[in-house]
Every structure is written in C-alpha cells, then in structure tokens.
Design an enzyme around this catalytic site. Structure first.
Site, PDB file in Angstrom:
ATOM      1  N   ASN A 207       0.845  -1.194   0.000  1.00 43.58           N
ATOM      2  CA  ASN A 207       0.000   0.000   0.000  1.00 43.58           C
ATOM      3  C   ASN A 207       0.883   1.248   0.000  1.00 43.58           C
ATOM      4  O   ASN A 207       2.105   1.149   0.060  1.00 43.58           O
ATOM      5  CB  ASN A 207      -0.967  -0.024   1.187  1.00 43.58           C
ATOM      6  N   ASP A 276      -4.996  -6.259   4.956  1.00 44.86           N
ATOM      7  CA  ASP A 276      -6.069  -7.061   5.545  1.00 44.86           C
ATOM      8  C   ASP A 276      -6.075  -8.476   4.986  1.00 44.86           C
ATOM      9  O   ASP A 276      -6.644  -9.378   5.573  1.00 44.86           O
ATOM     10  CB  ASP A 276      -7.425  -6.409   5.265  1.00 44.86           C
ATOM     11  N   LYS A 285       8.624 -17.770  -9.339  1.00 38.47           N
ATOM     12  CA  LYS A 285       8.030 -16.600 -10.002  1.00 38.47           C
ATOM     13  C   LYS A 285       6.840 -17.034 -10.875  1.00 38.47           C
ATOM     14  O   LYS A 285       6.957 -17.984 -11.656  1.00 38.47           O
ATOM     15  CB  LYS A 285       9.104 -15.912 -10.855  1.00 38.47           C
ATOM     16  N   PHE A 319      -5.727   4.265  13.912  1.00 35.39           N
ATOM     17  CA  PHE A 319      -5.933   5.219  12.820  1.00 35.39           C
ATOM     18  C   PHE A 319      -7.027   4.662  11.918  1.00 35.39           C
ATOM     19  O   PHE A 319      -7.157   3.449  11.783  1.00 35.39           O
ATOM     20  CB  PHE A 319      -4.640   5.397  12.006  1.00 35.39           C
ATOM     21  N   LYS A 333     -14.775   1.363  14.079  1.00 36.56           N
ATOM     22  CA  LYS A 333     -13.488   0.741  14.432  1.00 36.56           C
ATOM     23  C   LYS A 333     -13.150   0.922  15.906  1.00 36.56           C
ATOM     24  O   LYS A 333     -12.534   0.049  16.513  1.00 36.56           O
ATOM     25  CB  LYS A 333     -12.365   1.316  13.559  1.00 36.56           C
ATOM     26  N   LYS A 337     -12.456  -2.535  17.882  1.00 35.62           N
ATOM     27  CA  LYS A 337     -11.080  -2.804  18.313  1.00 35.62           C
ATOM     28  C   LYS A 337     -10.814  -2.350  19.753  1.00 35.62           C
ATOM     29  O   LYS A 337      -9.680  -2.362  20.204  1.00 35.62           O
ATOM     30  CB  LYS A 337     -10.104  -2.130  17.332  1.00 35.62           C
TER      31      LYS A 337
HETATM   32  N1  CTP Z   1      -4.941  -2.606  11.705  1.00 31.17           N
HETATM   33  C1  CTP Z   1      -4.229  -3.645  12.292  1.00 31.17           C
HETATM   34  N2  CTP Z   1      -4.183  -4.858  11.674  1.00 31.17           N
HETATM   35  C2  CTP Z   1      -4.823  -5.091  10.519  1.00 31.17           C
HETATM   36  C3  CTP Z   1      -5.550  -4.030   9.906  1.00 31.17           C
HETATM   37  C4  CTP Z   1      -5.590  -2.794  10.539  1.00 31.17           C
HETATM   38  O1  CTP Z   1      -3.645  -3.457  13.369  1.00 31.17           O
HETATM   39  N3  CTP Z   1      -4.744  -6.276   9.941  1.00 31.17           N
HETATM   40  C5  CTP Z   1      -4.994  -1.292  12.411  1.00 31.17           C
HETATM   41  C6  CTP Z   1      -4.330  -0.161  11.665  1.00 31.17           C
HETATM   42  O2  CTP Z   1      -2.967  -0.027  12.046  1.00 31.17           O
HETATM   43  C7  CTP Z   1      -5.158   1.041  12.090  1.00 31.17           C
HETATM   44  C8  CTP Z   1      -6.533   0.460  12.360  1.00 31.17           C
HETATM   45  O3  CTP Z   1      -6.342  -0.940  12.538  1.00 31.17           O
HETATM   46  O4  CTP Z   1      -4.704   1.630  13.294  1.00 31.17           O
HETATM   47  C9  CTP Z   1      -7.535   0.682  11.260  1.00 31.17           C
HETATM   48  O5  CTP Z   1      -6.985   0.283  10.025  1.00 31.17           O
HETATM   49  P1  CTP Z   1      -7.812   0.443   8.671  1.00 31.17           P
HETATM   50  O6  CTP Z   1      -7.018  -0.149   7.552  1.00 31.17           O
HETATM   51  O7  CTP Z   1      -8.316   1.853   8.540  1.00 31.17           O
HETATM   52  O8  CTP Z   1      -9.088  -0.428   8.983  1.00 31.17           O
HETATM   53  P2  CTP Z   1      -9.435  -1.950   8.869  1.00 31.17           P
HETATM   54  O9  CTP Z   1      -9.739  -2.442  10.247  1.00 31.17           O
HETATM   55  O10 CTP Z   1      -8.402  -2.694   8.099  1.00 31.17           O
HETATM   56  O11 CTP Z   1     -10.810  -1.884   8.086  1.00 31.17           O
HETATM   57  P3  CTP Z   1     -11.109  -1.488   6.550  1.00 31.17           P
HETATM   58  O12 CTP Z   1      -9.877  -1.878   5.786  1.00 31.17           O
HETATM   59  O13 CTP Z   1     -12.301  -2.324   6.218  1.00 31.17           O
HETATM   60  O14 CTP Z   1     -11.394  -0.013   6.541  1.00 31.17           O
END
Ligand code: CTP
Length: 403
Positions: A207, A276, A285, A319, A333, A337
């Site tokens: 990302n 995620d 490869k 975040f 969230k 969480k």
């Molecule tokens: N986060 C985490 N582990 C993951 C995904 C996210 O610890 N596998 C944490 C990120 O570091 C951030 C928060 O969760 O502090 C929210 O991350 P974000 O990507 O905005 O949300 P997601 O929970 O992944 O949900 P979505 O992608 O559906 O928005």
C-alpha cells in the site's frame, strides 16, 4: 506552571515590540525567570530600560561584552523555553538558514528547548513566498509558530501580519512547557509504514503508506521522555533519535513484533497501514499464462483488534484511513477494536494523504465525542495525539487511585 521556569524572550525590530513588554510583565507575574534579548533594531522601537525593569534582569544585546560570548551558551543551557516576539522577516530568515551574527540569532542556534515564534510584519512581507517558506522550514524543524492575526497594520494596510494576542502566545508557551517530559517513565509502542505481502519471490501486494505519521509520533514521544519502540514496515525515512526500531515486512511479522512488546507498554499508537489480506505465496516466479490471473487472498490477523482484546492498562490509539463516510467508519473501528482514541483521516485528499508532510484529522472517542482539527504538519498532529494520550493516562491513573 511558569514558576521558576527560565524563559528567554527574543525581541526583534518591529512596531509590535511594545506589545512584548506586556508579555514580559505577565511572565514575571507568573514568577518565571526572564531574560530578554534585544536586537539593535528592536531598540529603535522600545527601550532596553523598559524590558530590564519588567523582566528584572539586564537586557542582553551585545555579543562582544562580558554578557556576550559565554552567556549565550549559558542561557541556552538553562532555558526551559524561548519566545521570539515579534519575529521579523529578518530574524525568521536568519533562524531558518543558521545565520548567527548577533546575540539573538547566536542564542537561537544554541537552544535545545522549545522555541516559539510569533511573527509580526507588513502583510506583503508576511505573504512573500520567501517568508512563508522560511516559516515552513522552521516549523518542520520543530519551531512552534503562533500565526499572526489579520487586521489593520501599522503601515496603513490591512491583512495578516499583526502580532498574535499576548494571551495566545502565553497559551502556546504553556502547552510547550507542559509537553516536556510528560511521557517520562512510559513505554510507547508505535507502528508505521505499510506492510507488504509476497505473492512470489519478486512481487508483493502493498500500500502507499510512507510511514511519516508514525515516525512523527515516535519522534515526538521520545522527545517527551517516553521509551519508544517503533515497529516499522517498508519505510525509507531516517530513524528518529532515542527510538528502538524493529523493522518488519509483512502483517504477520508486525503482529509478532507488536505482541512481543505489548505486555509492559503503556501506550500503543498504530499508525501503520496493515494489509487485511495476503496472497498464497508461490515459491517460484509466477509465469504469464493466458490473459487472466486470479489471485486468492486469505485474511491476515487484525493486530489492533487482538490488542483490544488483550489490553489491561494500555491506552490504545488506532488510525482510520478512509475515502468515504469518515466518521461512521471510524466510530465503528473504535468499538470493534476496543480503542481509547481513533485518529480519522481522509486519504482521498492529495494535500494531506500518504506521502504528504501535512495531515488533517478528526479525533473520535469511545463516548461518542469527536474533535476535528485544522490542517497542520504531521509532527503537530503527533503532538496533539500525545496531548490526548497523556490526558487519558492521567484520567486512568486518577480512577485507579479512587478505587
Ligand atoms: N490494523 C491492524 N491490523 C490489521 C488491519 C488494521 O492493526 N490487519 C490497524 C491499523 O494499524 C489502524 C486500524 O487498525 O490503526 C484501522 O486500520 P484500517 O485499515 O483503517 O481499517 P481496517 O480495520 O483494516 O478496516 P477497513 O480496511 O475495512 O477499513
């Protein structure tokens, strides 16, 4: 708060110098120890006698007398904070580029304490890109700028350039002092950057996170006295001083690194963009075959959600990087969480997004409150986050004491 603090007030040559007499007088009433440095130009606007009477100490203005050569280092060593007001275009330019040719500019270079600048000048000068770029440079280096007000100016024009009210300068000074060492004795774990999930030996899914926001939090937390562990994924930024860094690549590695540090942490700030899902890793490869490729993804562990389940004394900050329905998604969230604070930002805006130096965020709390902030540098956002964290830590402590 200011009692027995040593505050250095640097006055440069602008008509607003007379207002700084009030600032010095108010500092004295709060029992601060004040040393005023005046430039030659400042003495054209207000007399040293006024400043020495109000501060209770001789005005410092001469590099080459007894007060000069050694004294500017002495001052820098004992200062708790410095205020430069009014800060003219000239002193701003000198500070931005390391010019040390009088008592004030030389002392600024030796300082390690917070330095607060309150610019005041004609609006055309203030809006000149040279001045704006110099201010931006200073801000990036940690100087705190108290923006001037818009209004009628001494030269008969109207616009931005009036010295900020003394009240406001005092408030900023107070906040800067309060931030010093307020995280001493606390262990802060910060994650930064973006994880990469390998697809085959040469490719990955990743990302656009640069890591700047997390690095800013780590830097500021260390400056505020915390023991800082920075778990960072795929970043190319210089490591902040006094920070223990743990480099990782994937979400899985980040999870293990975070869990290892978690139990004795007081605060976790999860600024990293974590994948995620991850693809099944191919040992060799992937070859081009036909005109379609289907990749099957499996979920990674949600690190923050796991911490939310495990947390005891820890303050958890997450975040929420969103492109739509910012507040609703962020609120969701917090609950899922088990967070104490979530920092929501709109990553669809190019001026505040991933690789930018600036950010504009909204804080959301578990009790439903939300607090939108203006656009500011990522370092300033980091300070604001840690102000809220300190507040939450103090509240937890007083609740524990009551029980
Ligand atoms: N986060 C985490 N582990 C993951 C995904 C996210 O610890 N596998 C944490 C990120 O570091 C951030 C928060 O969760 O502090 C929210 O991350 P974000 O990507 O905005 O949300 P997601 O929970 O992944 O949900 P979505 O992608 O559906 O928005």
């Amino acid at each position: 708060m200011l009692k027995d603090k040593t505050i250095i007030v640097g006055v440069s040559g602008g008509i607003a110098a007379y207002k700084v007499a009030d600032l010095v007088s108010r500092l004295r009433k709060q029992e601060a120890r004040i040393h005023v440095i005046m430039t030659e130009a400042a003495k054209q606007f207000i007399t040293p006698i006024t400043m020495s009477t109000l501060s209770g100490n001789p005005v410092l203005d001469d590099m080459f007398s007894n007060q000069g050569i050694v004294n500017h280092i002495d001052l820098a060593l004992k200062a708790d904070a410095m205020v430069v007001a009014p800060a003219t275009a000239n002193i701003i330019g000198k500070m931005a580029h390391g010019i040390a040719d009088d008592f004030l500019s030389t002392t600024v270079l030796a300082m390690r304490c917070p330095i607060i600048l309150a610019p005041a000048m004609n609006d055309r000068m203030y809006l000149n890109s040279v001045v704006q770029e110099n201010l931006a440079l200073l801000q990036r280096r940690g100087f705190v700028i108290v923006q001037p007000e818009s209004g009628a100016l001494a030269c008969g024009t109207e616009g931005p350039g009036r010295l900020a009210p003394v009240e406001q300068i005092l408030k900023v000074l107070w906040t800067s002092l309060q931030r010093q060492q307020d995280l001493k004795g606390k262990k802060v774990l910060v994650t930064a950057g973006g994880t990469r999930e390998p697809l085959d030996p040469v490719r990955f899914l990743g990302n656009r996170s640069s890591g700047k926001m997390g690095f800013a939090v780590a830097k500021v937390a260390a400056e505020r006295g915390a023991e800082v562990v920075l778990v960072h994924a795929n970043t190319h930024l210089p490591l902040p001083p006094q920070v223990r860094a743990v480099p990782v690549t994937t979400a899985e590695e980040m999870y293990h690194a975070v869990i290892k540090e978690f139990s004795d942490c007081d605060v976790v700030v999860k600024a990293a963009a974590v994948a995620d899902f991850r693809p099944k890793m191919h040992a060799e490869k992937l070859k081009k075959q036909g005109n379609q490729l289907t990749i099957t993804l499996e979920p990674t562990v949600d690190i923050l959600a796991q911490l939310g389940r495990k947390k005891k004394k820890q303050v958890l900050v997450g975040f929420a990087a969103e492109t739509n329905d910012l507040l609703a998604n962020a609120r969701d969230k917090i609950e899922k969480k088990n967070l104490d604070l979530i920092v929501a930002n709109d990553v669809s805006r190019p001026d505040i997004g991933f690789a930018s130096d600036d950010n504009q965020v909204t804080f959301l709390y578990p009790d439903g409150r939300h607090e939108p902030l203006g656009k500011m540098t990522k370092e300033a956002v980091a300070q604001e986050i840690l102000d809220r964290v300190v507040h939450i830590l103090n509240n937890k402590l007083s609740t524990e004491n009551e029980e």
